[in-house]
Design an enzyme around this catalytic site. Sequence first.
Site, PDB file in Angstrom:
ATOM      1  N   LYS A  37      11.870  -8.368  -4.443  1.00  0.00           N
ATOM      2  CA  LYS A  37      10.550  -8.298  -3.082  1.00  0.00           C
ATOM      3  C   LYS A  37      10.317 -10.140  -2.009  1.00  0.00           C
ATOM      4  O   LYS A  37      10.343 -10.797  -2.532  1.00  0.00           O
ATOM      5  CB  LYS A  37       9.756  -7.846  -2.496  1.00  0.00           C
ATOM      6  CG  LYS A  37       9.610  -6.351  -3.596  1.00  0.00           C
ATOM      7  CD  LYS A  37      10.235  -5.244  -2.289  1.00  0.00           C
ATOM      8  CE  LYS A  37      10.284  -4.090  -3.311  1.00  0.00           C
ATOM      9  NZ  LYS A  37       9.196  -3.048  -2.505  1.00  0.00           N
ATOM     10  N   GLY A  86      13.293  10.242 -11.079  1.00  0.00           N
ATOM     11  CA  GLY A  86      12.341  11.295 -10.144  1.00  0.00           C
ATOM     12  C   GLY A  86      13.163  12.085  -9.281  1.00  0.00           C
ATOM     13  O   GLY A  86      14.066  13.140 -10.010  1.00  0.00           O
ATOM     14  N   GLU A 145       4.245  -5.518  -4.865  1.00  0.00           N
ATOM     15  CA  GLU A 145       4.782  -5.697  -3.309  1.00  0.00           C
ATOM     16  C   GLU A 145       3.042  -6.690  -2.486  1.00  0.00           C
ATOM     17  O   GLU A 145       3.349  -7.303  -1.671  1.00  0.00           O
ATOM     18  CB  GLU A 145       5.328  -4.943  -2.800  1.00  0.00           C
ATOM     19  CG  GLU A 145       5.583  -4.881  -1.027  1.00  0.00           C
ATOM     20  CD  GLU A 145       6.281  -3.853  -0.569  1.00  0.00           C
ATOM     21  OE1 GLU A 145       5.853  -3.242   0.427  1.00  0.00           O
ATOM     22  OE2 GLU A 145       7.066  -2.568  -1.318  1.00  0.00           O
ATOM     23  N   HIS A 180      20.927   0.581  -8.195  1.00  0.00           N
ATOM     24  CA  HIS A 180      20.879  -0.419  -6.480  1.00  0.00           C
ATOM     25  C   HIS A 180      22.726  -0.287  -6.310  1.00  0.00           C
ATOM     26  O   HIS A 180      23.204  -1.131  -5.398  1.00  0.00           O
ATOM     27  CB  HIS A 180      20.097  -1.214  -6.037  1.00  0.00           C
ATOM     28  CG  HIS A 180      18.364  -0.838  -6.221  1.00  0.00           C
ATOM     29  ND1 HIS A 180      17.633   0.008  -5.191  1.00  0.00           N
ATOM     30  CD2 HIS A 180      17.643  -0.336  -6.885  1.00  0.00           C
ATOM     31  CE1 HIS A 180      16.721   0.851  -5.452  1.00  0.00           C
ATOM     32  NE2 HIS A 180      16.410   0.152  -6.525  1.00  0.00           N
TER      33      HIS A 180
END
Length: 799
Positions: free
Chosen positions: A124, A473, A646, A735
Amino acid sequence: MTNPSTFPAATILGYPRIGPHRELKKALDAHWSGAISEQQLLADARKLQDRTVSRLVELGLNAADSSIPADFALYDQVLDTTAALGALPARFADLADADGSVGTAASFILARGHGERPPLELTKWFDTNYHYLVPEIGPETPFTAVAHQLADTIRRHRENGAVLRPVLVGPVTYLLLAKAEDHAPEGFDPLDRIDDAVAAYAGILTQLGDAGADWVQLDEPGLVTDRGGALAAPGGLVERVYRKLADAPRATPGGDGENGGNRGNGRPALLVTTGYGTAGNPEAPGEALAVLAAAGVEAVHADLIRGRLPSASVLADLGSTTFLAGIVDGRNVWRNSLSASLEVLQELQARSGTAVSVGTATSLQHVPHDVGAEDALPAHLPQWLAFADQKVSEVVVLARGLAGGRSAVAAELKEAEDALRERSTFHGVVVPSVRTRLQGLAEDDFVRGPADRRAALQQEHLQLPVLPTTTIGSFPQTGEVRRARAAVRSGSISDADYEQFLKDEIARVVTLQEELGLDVLVHGEPERNDMVQYFAEHLDGFAATSQGWVQSYGSRCTRPSILWGDVVRPAAITVPWTIYAQSLTDRPLKGMLTGPVTILAWSFVRDDQPLGDTAQQVALALRDEIADLEAAGTGIIQVDEPALRELLPLRSNDQAAYLNWSVRSFRLATSGVQDRTQIHTHLCYSEFGEIIGAIDGLDADVTSIEAARSRLEVVADLAGFGFRRGIGPGVYDIHSPRVPSQAEIAALINTALTGIPVSQLWINPDCGLKTRGYEETVQSLRHVVAATEAARAALAVNA
């Protein structure tokens, strides 16, 4: 032409680069799929750049005086800075061209990996939902000035009459954000290479000056952190760095050179920005700006939204250095109080001995393009909002008001104040029943039974094997899923047909997981467009946009919802889909929810009350949903909090208060269940070592975390803390499109077992699989299951 030593009266620090219709995302995805060439990709990117410049001129910025920033990264601004410095890690050294430069294809390998070569770590950007690619720096990492692509961009636009301001991550922040290469000596700090980096930056400045840049923007948000702030003290590293850069000869301004601007071997003027908080010592606001000014920087910027106003003495000390006041919020979408902002600017100008310019607190990359593109928002909402285009207009209006007085912008001031007044009194902004329920909460509402007792009851109920496998999920959202969603939205298929389509998709995903051999299943979430927007669409107090896209990383874009009022759950949201999916299998299946902190972090949240109060409203809505899931027989409920880290304040003195309300909001949502109901959570893109105490405080029974790209660095932190709950460090980096081998996953499982007791360890991917394709997903999950079975067999032999 204007004097290039004079900083523009109005500017922004950056603008959304994905395009109003996600043109850049579409071009990137087309290139990566092989549908268009690199040449076509770059041509599409140039068209988007030209459109951006034209739009900013139309909104009131001056194309001829460096008002417009050139922040046109294809993937990430930190990656672009790595490429401009030629700072390739040793494992990517073969990708450099002969002069040390990094081409487009090579940069994508750094970003996405290739074959057996994993990509750079993704994490992040400060306390935002944007992700940057972490530089890897070692003692031998090359640093050289190879900013050819950026220089070509500046030259091309200059030839077309636009004097753009190139943007780079500043040298101090760049090295603060970097990590040491894996094989660097113990104790090596990337900041040890600051002198080498500064020499390369000096060369880049000369290249950009030769290309026609009058000003260069060096972003130094690292100075608003504890460590970076300490470096910005008088006489410290920041002053030394910028003296070196500022001492270089200035380029000769003028209109008779090859580029119509700067010519000769020299540097452009420097703007140093410090967004996302107060730079330097927060108890001496503005001191870091005075340090930069004393070093010879021509313009300095302060974030006046998240940061503190510089003191009068600092403003007086700036001398000839321009002060760029970041008075327009670059991170939220609420309309500016123009009257209040103009009052601040006038006070700054009165107290300052220098020129004051008007700008944004941060880049506008964190907000969507244009409120005017929205066609489905509730009628009351658009006039309360300002997306990127509206924020540019706010900057221009404030600059005009600062120059000409309030009478020069009287109509704009009145319009803004009328909208703010309506917002404060609108029905639904305050819901009395919600406020009453919050006031009636007791401490018991935040507490569950002892963790050891819960673990025993849950194992008795669920009968899970050692090293249980699961996913986070979501499963891939195929083109067919997206087309069906669009079809029901347009009315071309009926609601009943769409419901049957979703049931068929859920059944397919459940069957696939059984065939793969996963132990705890999910329903795949085909009904969800986004893990936050889906819930926002079912909760009162939220609104969803149609075109409000922002970049998360690379070509990944999200549409943050707008949380404008008190939060109410009118009806159950996930329960019917979870019940249906569980009816298809005898294996445990998780109910899937998004946690209160993440719903806030990935939305544009109301700014008229404390964030902790809003989090508790969301938590109560989720608590009701969890109660309904449990009543329907769901034995495992996952409440994802990937954004917990974050929102952590950048200053350590501010973190305890945040962790208190964020942890309590999660516990409020999850503490109403029986002890035998297993609560999971998921976290990603975090420096977990900093918040392990808070993760433990969530009191979840099982926590899954992103860990594959960092090669399970978190295991040492978990072992050192003595973490005693279920934990699933990710062993499959979702990713990247590459498929990890079984051996690679097995090595990560073995690493996990060195610091995590086998009774606590879960095996799972890093994150949800929504953005991946089915072929790579199935192959990767087969490797995950096979590596787990091999680990179980080895454990049985050892036992």
